[in-house]
Design an enzyme around this catalytic site. Structure first.
Site, PDB file in Angstrom:
ATOM      1  N   ASN A  10       0.869  -1.172   0.000  1.00 25.67           N
ATOM      2  CA  ASN A  10       0.000   0.000   0.000  1.00 25.67           C
ATOM      3  C   ASN A  10       0.910   1.226   0.000  1.00 25.67           C
ATOM      4  O   ASN A  10       1.507   1.560   1.019  1.00 25.67           O
ATOM      5  CB  ASN A  10      -0.894  -0.032   1.247  1.00 25.67           C
ATOM      6  N   LYS A  12       0.118   4.217  -0.252  1.00 28.47           N
ATOM      7  CA  LYS A  12      -0.554   5.374   0.374  1.00 28.47           C
ATOM      8  C   LYS A  12      -0.332   6.624  -0.492  1.00 28.47           C
ATOM      9  O   LYS A  12      -0.295   6.519  -1.707  1.00 28.47           O
ATOM     10  CB  LYS A  12      -0.065   5.547   1.819  1.00 28.47           C
ATOM     11  N   HIS A  96      -9.497   1.236   4.785  1.00 19.36           N
ATOM     12  CA  HIS A  96      -8.227   1.370   5.504  1.00 19.36           C
ATOM     13  C   HIS A  96      -8.430   2.258   6.733  1.00 19.36           C
ATOM     14  O   HIS A  96      -9.214   3.209   6.687  1.00 19.36           O
ATOM     15  CB  HIS A  96      -7.157   1.961   4.581  1.00 19.36           C
ATOM     16  N   GLU A  98      -6.761   4.578   7.910  1.00 20.14           N
ATOM     17  CA  GLU A  98      -6.523   6.013   7.677  1.00 20.14           C
ATOM     18  C   GLU A  98      -7.769   6.661   7.072  1.00 20.14           C
ATOM     19  O   GLU A  98      -8.107   7.804   7.385  1.00 20.14           O
ATOM     20  CB  GLU A  98      -5.288   6.191   6.785  1.00 20.14           C
ATOM     21  N   GLU A 168      -5.311  -4.968  10.467  1.00 26.09           N
ATOM     22  CA  GLU A 168      -4.263  -3.981  10.689  1.00 26.09           C
ATOM     23  C   GLU A 168      -4.524  -3.246  11.999  1.00 26.09           C
ATOM     24  O   GLU A 168      -5.306  -2.276  12.027  1.00 26.09           O
ATOM     25  CB  GLU A 168      -4.239  -2.958   9.545  1.00 26.09           C
ATOM     26  N   GLY A 174       2.706   2.173  10.827  1.00 20.44           N
ATOM     27  CA  GLY A 174       3.653   3.272  10.681  1.00 20.44           C
ATOM     28  C   GLY A 174       4.372   3.637  11.964  1.00 20.44           C
ATOM     29  O   GLY A 174       5.029   4.669  12.041  1.00 20.44           O
ATOM     30  N   SER A 214       3.557  -2.301  10.269  1.00 18.71           N
ATOM     31  CA  SER A 214       5.015  -2.389  10.459  1.00 18.71           C
ATOM     32  C   SER A 214       5.596  -3.753  10.075  1.00 18.71           C
ATOM     33  O   SER A 214       6.510  -4.254  10.734  1.00 18.71           O
ATOM     34  CB  SER A 214       5.394  -2.025  11.896  1.00 18.71           C
TER      35      SER A 214
HETATM   36  P1  13P Z   1       3.125   0.261   7.689  1.00 15.36           P
HETATM   37  O1  13P Z   1       3.635  -1.030   7.083  1.00 15.36           O
HETATM   38  O2  13P Z   1       3.888   1.468   7.214  1.00 15.36           O
HETATM   39  O3  13P Z   1       3.008   0.162   9.175  1.00 15.36           O
HETATM   40  O4  13P Z   1       1.637   0.469   7.131  1.00 15.36           O
HETATM   41  C1  13P Z   1       0.733  -0.572   7.208  1.00 15.36           C
HETATM   42  C2  13P Z   1      -0.484  -0.213   6.436  1.00 15.36           C
HETATM   43  O5  13P Z   1      -1.235   0.661   6.834  1.00 15.36           O
HETATM   44  C3  13P Z   1      -0.732  -0.922   5.186  1.00 15.36           C
HETATM   45  O6  13P Z   1      -2.012  -0.666   4.703  1.00 15.36           O
END
Ligand code: 13P
Length: 251
Positions: A10, A12, A96, A98, A168, A174, A214
């Protein structure tokens, strides 16, 4: 029951046209023609066509990060499933954390998006996961259950096996804090049990559940070795060819 491991990147709201194209090229070259795992990259929507050109003829699939659940029409700023297919997508990330947190996306909206994705022949990756407060308050299972029941509302049992779930935990995204393999497996097993209740045990055994938060080359093998972890949804580490390929090779 063997479920094919699915590793998705992803991206983002990262990458520009040039570095996204070289990232995609590097991954396609490293993955080769017959990877044992399913590999997907999800660039920002404006670059989908460009990345699709780079990936043409490769074994790497293309996914979007969102869609709008309506046919063509007056929806300024939005993109629908037909447009994503037209741009070379086969997958779409939905719900997601976010988008849930920053854009206020609700389970009801995600369930509409899920229906639109399936109607448009896209493979949906539906994200769920608890916050740190939820976990510390002992509410992980209740929150994940509510999100799953709401997001999968109306999903026909006959289509369910083609849906990918991504667990997740928000506190692991992150932050560099990964759920331990045991913590992740515990929730994945809970999700599969719930999917068995929502559909049938047979369908639940076919559905793939990715872990995200992560994931790095150093922890991927142990996470992916858990019985109910069928892949990874990778953020930061998917932006570097070597790291993403190492995670793919751990699958
Ligand atoms: P990270 O791997 O940067 O923690 O992000 C995970 C994520 O949100 C994938 O959709």
């Amino acid at each position: 029951m063997s479920r094919r491991t699915i590793i998705a990147g992803n991206w983002k709201m990262n990458t520009r046209a040039a570095d996204g194209a070289s990232l995609a090229q590097g991954i396609a070259d490293a993955v080769g023609e017959n990877p044992t795992v399913e590999v997907v990259v999800c660039p920002p929507s404006v670059y989908l066509s460009r990345v699709a050109d780079v990936l043409a003829g490769s074994a790497v699939g293309l996914g979007a990060q969102n869609l709008y659940p309506a046919d063509d029409g007056a929806y300024t700023g939005e993109v629908n499933a037909a447009m994503l297919c037209d741009s070379g997508c086969r997958y779409v990330i939905l719900g997601h954390s976010e988008r849930r947190a920053i854009l206020g996306e609700t389970d009801a909206q995600i369930s509409e998006k899920l229906a639109a994705a399936l109607a448009g022949n896209l493979v949906p990756i539906v994200c769920v996961g608890e916050t740190l407060d939820d976990r510390e308050g002992g509410k992980t299972e209740a929150v994940v259950e509510e999100q799953l029941r709401g997001s999968l509302d109306g999903l026909d049992e006959a289509r369910a096996s083609g849906v990918v779930i991504a667990y997740e935990p928000v506190w692991a995204i992150g932050t560099g804090k990964t759920a331990s393999p045991e913590q992740a497996e515990e929730v994945h097993a809970f999700i599969r049990k719930l999917l068995g209740e929502l559909f049938t045990d047979e369908v639940a055994q076919q559905m793939r559940i990715q872990y995200g938060g992560s994931v790095k080359p150093g922890n991927a093998k142990e996470l992916l070795g858990q019985p109910n972890i069928d892949g990874a949804l990778v953020g930061g580490a998917s932006l570097k060819v070597d790291d993403f390929v190492a995670i793919i090779n751990a699958g």
